[in-house]
Enzyme design. Sequence first.
Site, PDB file in Angstrom:
ATOM      1  N   ASN A  90       0.841  -1.200   0.000  1.00 55.50           N
ATOM      2  CA  ASN A  90       0.000   0.000   0.000  1.00 55.50           C
ATOM      3  C   ASN A  90       0.872   1.245   0.000  1.00 55.50           C
ATOM      4  OD1 ASN A  90       0.523   0.831   2.850  1.00 55.50           O
ATOM      5  ND2 ASN A  90      -0.393  -1.190   3.236  1.00 55.50           N
ATOM      6  N   LYS A 109       8.384 -17.011 -10.600  1.00 54.03           N
ATOM      7  CA  LYS A 109       7.638 -15.921 -11.228  1.00 54.03           C
ATOM      8  C   LYS A 109       6.517 -16.507 -12.090  1.00 54.03           C
ATOM      9  CE  LYS A 109       8.100 -12.012 -14.281  1.00 54.03           C
ATOM     10  NZ  LYS A 109       8.804 -11.458 -15.418  1.00 54.03           N
ATOM     11  N   PRO A 143      -2.781 -11.690  10.717  1.00 49.16           N
ATOM     12  CA  PRO A 143      -3.103 -11.460  12.133  1.00 49.16           C
ATOM     13  C   PRO A 143      -3.187  -9.961  12.423  1.00 49.16           C
ATOM     14  CG  PRO A 143      -0.813 -12.194  11.878  1.00 49.16           C
ATOM     15  CD  PRO A 143      -1.452 -12.298  10.526  1.00 49.16           C
ATOM     16  N   ASP A 144      -4.054  -9.592  13.343  1.00 46.93           N
ATOM     17  CA  ASP A 144      -4.149  -8.187  13.757  1.00 46.93           C
ATOM     18  C   ASP A 144      -3.126  -7.963  14.873  1.00 46.93           C
ATOM     19  OD1 ASP A 144      -4.831  -5.741  15.022  1.00 46.93           O
ATOM     20  OD2 ASP A 144      -6.825  -5.856  14.091  1.00 46.93           O
ATOM     21  N   ILE A 145      -2.048  -7.284  14.526  1.00 42.04           N
ATOM     22  CA  ILE A 145      -0.924  -7.130  15.459  1.00 42.04           C
ATOM     23  C   ILE A 145      -1.354  -6.314  16.680  1.00 42.04           C
ATOM     24  CG2 ILE A 145       1.440  -6.261  15.711  1.00 42.04           C
ATOM     25  CD1 ILE A 145       1.672  -6.601  12.593  1.00 42.04           C
ATOM     26  N   PHE A 150      -3.549   3.529  15.305  1.00 40.95           N
ATOM     27  CA  PHE A 150      -3.883   4.538  14.301  1.00 40.95           C
ATOM     28  C   PHE A 150      -5.088   4.045  13.518  1.00 40.95           C
ATOM     29  CE2 PHE A 150      -0.998   8.167  13.410  1.00 40.95           C
ATOM     30  CZ  PHE A 150      -0.279   8.095  14.591  1.00 40.95           C
ATOM     31  N   LYS A 199     -12.900   1.557  16.242  1.00 39.88           N
ATOM     32  CA  LYS A 199     -11.624   0.820  16.351  1.00 39.88           C
ATOM     33  C   LYS A 199     -11.109   0.801  17.780  1.00 39.88           C
ATOM     34  CE  LYS A 199     -10.135   0.897  11.718  1.00 39.88           C
ATOM     35  NZ  LYS A 199      -9.517   1.554  10.602  1.00 39.88           N
TER      36      LYS A 199
HETATM   37  N1  CTP Z   1      -3.205  -3.032  12.577  1.00 42.90           N
HETATM   38  C1  CTP Z   1      -2.401  -4.050  13.007  1.00 42.90           C
HETATM   39  N2  CTP Z   1      -2.444  -5.269  12.359  1.00 42.90           N
HETATM   40  C2  CTP Z   1      -3.283  -5.459  11.329  1.00 42.90           C
HETATM   41  C3  CTP Z   1      -4.120  -4.413  10.888  1.00 42.90           C
HETATM   42  C4  CTP Z   1      -4.050  -3.206  11.548  1.00 42.90           C
HETATM   43  O1  CTP Z   1      -1.616  -3.868  13.945  1.00 42.90           O
HETATM   44  N3  CTP Z   1      -3.311  -6.642  10.734  1.00 42.90           N
HETATM   45  C5  CTP Z   1      -3.182  -1.766  13.319  1.00 42.90           C
HETATM   46  C6  CTP Z   1      -2.663  -0.571  12.529  1.00 42.90           C
HETATM   47  O2  CTP Z   1      -1.259  -0.428  12.681  1.00 42.90           O
HETATM   48  C7  CTP Z   1      -3.425   0.569  13.145  1.00 42.90           C
HETATM   49  C8  CTP Z   1      -4.743  -0.038  13.540  1.00 42.90           C
HETATM   50  O3  CTP Z   1      -4.504  -1.431  13.650  1.00 42.90           O
HETATM   51  O4  CTP Z   1      -2.809   1.025  14.333  1.00 42.90           O
HETATM   52  C9  CTP Z   1      -5.866   0.205  12.591  1.00 42.90           C
HETATM   53  O5  CTP Z   1      -5.479  -0.105  11.286  1.00 42.90           O
HETATM   54  P1  CTP Z   1      -6.446   0.155  10.052  1.00 42.90           P
HETATM   55  O6  CTP Z   1      -5.775  -0.365   8.835  1.00 42.90           O
HETATM   56  O7  CTP Z   1      -6.911   1.581  10.074  1.00 42.90           O
HETATM   57  O8  CTP Z   1      -7.698  -0.721  10.444  1.00 42.90           O
HETATM   58  P2  CTP Z   1      -8.043  -2.198  10.237  1.00 42.90           P
HETATM   59  O9  CTP Z   1      -7.914  -2.890  11.535  1.00 42.90           O
HETATM   60  O10 CTP Z   1      -7.250  -2.782   9.113  1.00 42.90           O
HETATM   61  O11 CTP Z   1      -9.577  -2.087   9.859  1.00 42.90           O
HETATM   62  P3  CTP Z   1     -10.246  -1.570   8.484  1.00 42.90           P
HETATM   63  O12 CTP Z   1      -9.363  -2.053   7.374  1.00 42.90           O
HETATM   64  O13 CTP Z   1     -11.578  -2.202   8.525  1.00 42.90           O
HETATM   65  O14 CTP Z   1     -10.324  -0.088   8.557  1.00 42.90           O
END
Ligand code: CTP
Length: 405
Positions: free
Chosen positions: A216, A295, A313-315, A333, A347
């Site tokens: 991204n 590739k 995973p959501d860190i 954030f 969030k």
């Molecule tokens: N984050 C994280 N791990 C992930 C996704 C998000 O640690 N796999 C953390 C980001 O670093 C940020 C927060 O979660 O601090 C929110 O990230 P954001 O991308 O805005 O939200 P998402 O949880 O991805 O939700 P959405 O895509 O539905 O907005």
Amino acid sequence: MSAPQELEGRSIVLGLTGGIACYKAAELTRELVRAGARVQVVMTEAATQFIGVVTMHALSNRPVYTSAWDARPDNSMAHIELSRAADAVLVAPASADFIAQLAQGRGGDLLSLLCLARPIERCPLFLAPAMNREMWAHPATQRNLAQAVADGARVFGPGSGDQACGEVGDGRMLEALELRDELVAAFQPRHLAGRSLLVTAGPTFEAIDPVRGITNLSSGKMGFAIARAAADAGASVTLVAGPVHLPTPRAVRRIDVTSAREMFDAVMAEAPRHQLFVATAAVADWRPAAPNGHKIKKDGKQAVPSFQLVENPDILATVAHLPAGQRPWCVGFAAETEDLARHARAKLERKGVALIVGNLGPATFGRDDNQLLLVDAAGERALPAADKLTLARELVREIAQRMPK
Ligand code: CTP
């Protein structure tokens, strides 16, 4: 938005002593002036052998002092006048001989005199040593430096590497930008003194095959600015960075990662050792389930490839749910495209964190400025548009106020 003038209103005496690193003092002067400082250059006689007074005069926009007998000050006491007008004295380069003079409290020339005469509580003395590696390692130099430090001086560097004499080792003066950053840091309030901060920054890269991937537009600038601001505020900082091309801020320990899973592993290993976690990274939500080992070829026979994605995973949420005792105080954030306050509050609850910092992704990705909305249980607070470092310093102050003592 241009870079902040972080030394605006500061009066710096820049002292030069004899050493080849005097050539770096020219660029340093320029950087300090560019950062808003009023720079008064004072040179020892030996320094004038290495760089011209005219050069330093031109770059600092004011006449250079070289003699204790200079009659310009009204009272003819340059060492008093210059040290009273200064917010700090930076000696760069500081030679072995000059450090020896300091250690003994000698005042054989204007620069050593003014270091001695400065109001010690109000006007810090910073030294940027520059010398041959053997001179640096000599017990006499180390003893003198330790004495100067015991008497209140602070030392910037030295660095290590190629030396003018052809040898390689410790004793190189820090570069101009490094010294500028050290000086800026020295003037910052120590809101996070003694605290430890873990921060994630940048995008992640999820491989499709060895040459392609999903990523991204995050530049990492906000996270790097927070790492720098926190280090300047006295925290010990670990920065887990996705693939970005940004220099590591001063005094920050950096761990480079590529994918979300690597970032997750690095953060989970570090989190229990830190008191504070700030997640600024734009972590990819999904990754290809089975990246191709080679590739993927467009050989004409194959249809357009399709991928199955799996969730990363959501860190942040994982760290926020660590058991007490291993769990740092968490700040997330929220990068949104609309309805910032509502999404940020959602969030806050969903991730179980103490504070969410909202920003509009497309308006800030890759740029040097941003504006933030702080959302926590108590309410909301907007931090108006500014460059990212200014916002980061403000955010660090807000975090320090909210964090449990
Ligand atoms: N984050 C994280 N791990 C992930 C996704 C998000 O640690 N796999 C953390 C980001 O670093 C940020 C927060 O979660 O601090 C929110 O990230 P954001 O991308 O805005 O939200 P998402 O949880 O991805 O939700 P959405 O895509 O539905 O907005």
